[in-house]
Enzyme design. Structure first.
Site, PDB file in Angstrom:
ATOM      1  N   ASP A  22       8.481   1.241   5.272  1.00  0.00           N
ATOM      2  CA  ASP A  22       8.575   0.768   3.884  1.00  0.00           C
ATOM      3  C   ASP A  22       7.329  -0.022   3.497  1.00  0.00           C
ATOM      4  O   ASP A  22       7.186  -1.193   3.849  1.00  0.00           O
ATOM      5  CB  ASP A  22       9.840  -0.088   3.720  1.00  0.00           C
ATOM      6  CG  ASP A  22      10.054  -0.556   2.273  1.00  0.00           C
ATOM      7  OD1 ASP A  22       9.130  -0.399   1.437  1.00  0.00           O
ATOM      8  OD2 ASP A  22      11.148  -1.078   1.985  1.00  0.00           O
ATOM      9  N   LYS A  28      10.303 -13.033  -5.222  1.00  0.00           N
ATOM     10  CA  LYS A  28      11.133 -12.768  -4.034  1.00  0.00           C
ATOM     11  C   LYS A  28      10.608 -13.488  -2.786  1.00  0.00           C
ATOM     12  O   LYS A  28      11.380 -13.867  -1.908  1.00  0.00           O
ATOM     13  CB  LYS A  28      11.169 -11.265  -3.782  1.00  0.00           C
ATOM     14  CG  LYS A  28      12.106 -10.810  -2.697  1.00  0.00           C
ATOM     15  CD  LYS A  28      12.199  -9.301  -2.711  1.00  0.00           C
ATOM     16  CE  LYS A  28      13.041  -8.755  -1.610  1.00  0.00           C
ATOM     17  NZ  LYS A  28      13.123  -7.274  -1.706  1.00  0.00           N
ATOM     18  N   ASP A  75      18.027  -2.580  -6.110  1.00  0.00           N
ATOM     19  CA  ASP A  75      16.947  -2.905  -5.185  1.00  0.00           C
ATOM     20  C   ASP A  75      16.109  -3.962  -5.897  1.00  0.00           C
ATOM     21  O   ASP A  75      15.337  -3.638  -6.803  1.00  0.00           O
ATOM     22  CB  ASP A  75      16.130  -1.631  -4.902  1.00  0.00           C
ATOM     23  CG  ASP A  75      14.807  -1.908  -4.190  1.00  0.00           C
ATOM     24  OD1 ASP A  75      14.578  -3.052  -3.754  1.00  0.00           O
ATOM     25  OD2 ASP A  75      13.995  -0.954  -4.075  1.00  0.00           O
ATOM     26  N   GLU A  91      17.790  -3.540   3.159  1.00  0.00           N
ATOM     27  CA  GLU A  91      17.075  -2.422   2.550  1.00  0.00           C
ATOM     28  C   GLU A  91      16.995  -1.172   3.446  1.00  0.00           C
ATOM     29  O   GLU A  91      17.287  -0.075   2.977  1.00  0.00           O
ATOM     30  CB  GLU A  91      15.670  -2.879   2.125  1.00  0.00           C
ATOM     31  CG  GLU A  91      15.724  -3.800   0.914  1.00  0.00           C
ATOM     32  CD  GLU A  91      14.456  -4.631   0.705  1.00  0.00           C
ATOM     33  OE1 GLU A  91      13.446  -4.357   1.373  1.00  0.00           O
ATOM     34  OE2 GLU A  91      14.501  -5.553  -0.121  1.00  0.00           O
TER      35      GLU A  91
HETATM   36  P1  ADP Z   1       8.335  -3.423  -3.666  1.00  0.00           P
HETATM   37  O1  ADP Z   1       9.331  -2.800  -2.768  1.00  0.00           O
HETATM   38  O2  ADP Z   1       7.358  -4.296  -2.961  1.00  0.00           O
HETATM   39  O3  ADP Z   1       8.919  -4.068  -4.859  1.00  0.00           O
HETATM   40  P2  ADP Z   1       7.491  -0.744  -4.505  1.00  0.00           P
HETATM   41  O4  ADP Z   1       8.141   0.002  -3.429  1.00  0.00           O
HETATM   42  O5  ADP Z   1       7.941  -0.491  -5.872  1.00  0.00           O
HETATM   43  O6  ADP Z   1       7.386  -2.292  -4.251  1.00  0.00           O
HETATM   44  O7  ADP Z   1       5.928  -0.413  -4.414  1.00  0.00           O
HETATM   45  C1  ADP Z   1       5.016  -0.882  -5.332  1.00  0.00           C
HETATM   46  C2  ADP Z   1       3.637  -0.504  -4.905  1.00  0.00           C
HETATM   47  O8  ADP Z   1       3.563   0.930  -4.830  1.00  0.00           O
HETATM   48  C3  ADP Z   1       2.584  -0.943  -5.893  1.00  0.00           C
HETATM   49  O9  ADP Z   1       1.480  -1.501  -5.184  1.00  0.00           O
HETATM   50  C4  ADP Z   1       2.182   0.355  -6.564  1.00  0.00           C
HETATM   51  O10 ADP Z   1       0.849   0.328  -6.998  1.00  0.00           O
HETATM   52  C5  ADP Z   1       2.364   1.337  -5.441  1.00  0.00           C
HETATM   53  N1  ADP Z   1       2.492   2.705  -5.893  1.00  0.00           N
HETATM   54  C6  ADP Z   1       3.434   3.242  -6.712  1.00  0.00           C
HETATM   55  N2  ADP Z   1       3.212   4.540  -6.910  1.00  0.00           N
HETATM   56  C7  ADP Z   1       2.110   4.859  -6.201  1.00  0.00           C
HETATM   57  C8  ADP Z   1       1.365   6.053  -6.003  1.00  0.00           C
HETATM   58  N3  ADP Z   1       1.710   7.191  -6.588  1.00  0.00           N
HETATM   59  N4  ADP Z   1       0.282   5.998  -5.196  1.00  0.00           N
HETATM   60  C9  ADP Z   1      -0.094   4.844  -4.611  1.00  0.00           C
HETATM   61  N5  ADP Z   1       0.561   3.693  -4.760  1.00  0.00           N
HETATM   62  C10 ADP Z   1       1.656   3.688  -5.540  1.00  0.00           C
HETATM   63 MG    MG Z   2      10.951  -2.289  -1.768  1.00  0.00          MG
END
Ligand code: ADP
Ligand code: MG
Length: 626
Positions: A175, A71, A9, A148
């Site tokens: 998502d 990205k 991913d 995704e």
């Molecule tokens: P992407 O798909 O955009 O790469 P992710 O799905 O990994 O991103 O999400 C990242 C976001 O999730 C960040 O803003 C991070 O701060 C937030 N995040 C991760 N864990 C938590 C949590 N426990 N509570 C709130 N926000 C979270």
């Molecule tokens: Mg993602």
């Protein structure tokens, strides 16, 4: 082991890698021991490169030499400038993939050569191609690019009980990541995973929640000490980091202490930031962000042709769905508990790993279907956009339709490939064009040119045109130099709705004018064919009607053009019928003409309906259109 395929991913904020072991996907940790690889690349002044959590951490002190959210630029000609070097988005992404590859190899103890990489469902051809290229640069064979939301369903699909497999369910994938919000409606069941629609907000994600905390902290600090932290770049970076940590803490606790010693200083000495933020206050500060999620969610449902009650399941994906307020919003909106069981930030990579295992032949009974985000088609006479593949069609797919020439003796047709939802070609995005030459000269409407659109499993488009008589063929593979961002897609879909009426009018105008021109052609053709056999009264009437229609065509009154076309057509029918009964020799030609006129009707009438493959006739915009 070398035939093992990992799932990656490659996220905007974080990337995750997974592999199927013993029939189950496991998430592979980074060398630092986290399952998330921040999608961040940093460059030191001495030429060193950092990727992942190290890069994210040094971003605080090194903001100018840190690349985040690359990205967003995939498939564009954006360049990252570090000192005298330039890097393409593919190269930066490759650095992230390389780190993932190396760490995974160390953890697993065998080389990784193949990967399935996920992309947002709305990614265009060039964005998919760029993602594939990034894999190649990193030394990975990208065996498949998958969407995704599809990956998320694969992950849940495998975890479903055997009995459930037969029935079909409509799943909404919610998502919410670091910088983007994507909603997809997916049909799952019987080993099938099919994306029905997608919508989203490309500028809504965890970062916005962080920003609200930052703003609040800055305001609070200003009120206390009359110092504006916004002016201090380093302080801002520290604030950003602490804001994210505070937000994450508030997902599990009802209050969080925020402590940043020596954040600023004035004449009276150093100043420390030391406050407490409650979950209630945080939710108050971010309530509008939660509300904003509702719009794309509703649009995705609408686009899928379903209603809210037909959604059987909701999957939460992305780190930001860990926030209780977001989960509450989902509960309230759908009046149900979102599915749980898989970590929202691991689910996409796990699904990709399952797809990898399907391709490697390790997992059976799982098929994969994806969709196109915008309709694809070609330009036909009058500047009309004729769709071959409708938006949200399943991929891989192939569609063939027969087209013909617009003018007598036309030997060249131009195939102009477009993507979009508007009815007029000019309003859609041009993906490329090519010419098919050396068509044997023939009357308009006689040549048959078979146009085929092929979209492969990676979403890459091939378009070919073939002259059925000579077998002569031309084709292109669409690798557009520029690509559509999600914003552009959203805008195009929205505009299509806004302009639907206006476009419809212009399409109607083009159709009416086209029909009139064809009727004039037919009339003149008939006069040439039947000559003296047409009775003189009819001949005069026909000439007058042709002239009358020509005059109407020079003006803008559509109703008048249509009415005059009808008069001419009626006159032609009368002549054909006359000729048919009275004159044996004229029989065949006249009958043909009226048949053609009828076929013309059929085309116009059926163009709003689902067209029958291979039966529909359109007109290339070659000679007449220019
Ligand atoms: P992407 O798909 O955009 O790469 P992710 O799905 O990994 O991103 O999400 C990242 C976001 O999730 C960040 O803003 C991070 O701060 C937030 N995040 C991760 N864990 C938590 C949590 N426990 N509570 C709130 N926000 C979270
Ligand atoms: Mg993602």
């Amino acid at each position: 082991m070398a035939d093992k395929i990992v799932g990656i991913d490659l996220g905007t904020t974080n990337s995750v890698v997974s592999i199927v072991e013993g029939g189950e996907p496991i998430v592979i940790p980074s060398a630092e021991g986290d399952y998330l690889f921040p999608s961040v690349v940093g460059f030191s002044k001495t030429g060193e490169r950092f990727v992942g959590s190290v890069a994210k951490r040094q971003a605080v002190s090194n903001p100018d030499r840190t690349v985040i959210s690359i990205k967003r630029h995939m498939g564009t000609d954006y360049k990252v400038q570090i000192d005298d070097k330039q890097f393409s988005p593919q190269e930066i992404s490759a650095m992230i993939l390389q780190k993932i590859k190396t760490d995974a190899e160390t953890y697993l103890g065998f080389p990784i050569e193949k990967a399935v990489i996920t992309v947002p469902a709305y990614f265009s051809d060039s964005e998919r191609q760029a993602t594939k290229d990034a894999g190649t640069i990193a030394g990975l064979e990208v065996v498949r690019i998958i969407n995704e939301p599809t990956a998320s369903c694969m992950a849940y699909g495998l975890n479903k009980g055997e009995d459930d497999n037969a029935q079909t369910e409509n799943v909404l994938i919610w998502d919410l990541g670091g910088g983007t919000f994507d909603v997809s409606i997916v049909e799952v069941g019987g080993g099938l995973v099919e994306v029905k629609s997608t919508a989203g907000d490309s500028h809504l994600g965890g970062d916005d929640w962080d920003q609200r905390i930052m703003d609040w902290l800055i305001e609070d600090f200003k009120n206390r000490y009359n110092i504006d932290l916004r002016a201090d770049r380093l302080a801002m970076q520290r604030l950003k980091e602490v804001a994210e940590n505070t937000k994450i803490k508030l997902s599990y606790e009802t209050t969080a202490k925020v402590n940043l010693p020596f954040i600023a200083a004035d004449a009276t000495g150093p100043k420390h930031l030391d406050v407490e933020l409650t979950r209630a206050k945080f939710q108050e500060l971010t309530a509008d962000l939660v509300e904003r999620c509702e719009i794309p969610a509703m649009r995705a449902i609408k686009d899928s042709g379903l209603n809210l009650h037909q959604i059987n399941k909701v999957f939460l994906v992305g780190g930001s769905t860990r926030m209780p307020a977001v989960q509450d919003k989902v509960r309230a909106l759908f009046n149900r508990e979102p599915a749980s069981g898989i970590d929202p930030d691991k689910v996409v990579a796990m699904g990709a790993a399952i797809q990898g295992a399907v391709i490697a032949g390790e997992v059976k009974d799982m098929v994969l279907l994806d969709v196109t985000s915008l309709s694809l088609g070609i330009e036909t006479v009058g500047g009309i956009f004729t769709k071959l593949i409708e938006r949200n069609s399943q991929i891989p797919c192939s569609k063939t339709r027969i087209f013909t020439t617009a003018a007598d003796g036309q030997t060249v047709v131009e195939v102009h490939v477009l993507q979009g939802e508007r009815e007029l070609a000019a309003h859609n995005k041009s993906l490329g064009r090519f010419e098919l030459r050396n068509i044997p000269p023939a009357p308009r409407g006689v040549p048959q040119i078979e146009v085929t659109f092929d979209i492969d499993a990676n979403g890459i488009v091939n378009v070919s045109a073939k002259d059925m008589v000579t077998g002569n063929q031309q084709k292109i593979t669409i690798q557009s130099p520029t690509s559509l961002s999600k914003d552009e897609i959203d805008t195009m879909v929205k505009e299509a709705a806004i302009y639907a009426e206006e476009d419809g009018k212009r399409r109607e105008e083009a159709t009416v004018r086209n029909k009139a021109n064809i009727e004039i052609d037919t009339a003149e053709h008939t006069m040439r064919e039947l000559g003296e056999r047409i009775n003189p009264d009819h001949q005069i009437a026909l000439r007058n009607l042709i002239d009358q229609l020509r005059i109407s065509l020079q003006a803008t009154d559509l109703a008048k053009i249509a009415a005059d076309t009808k008069l001419l057509q009626d006159q032609l029918y009368a002549i054909s019928t006359d000729a048919y009964y009275a004159l044996d020799t004229g029989r065949v030609a006249a009958k043909d003409q009226s048949e053609e006129a009828k076929r013309q009707e059929i085309y116009d009438l059926s163009s709003d309906e689902e067209p029958e493959d291979d039966e529909l006739f359109g007109w290339f915009n070659q000679e007449e259109g220019k």
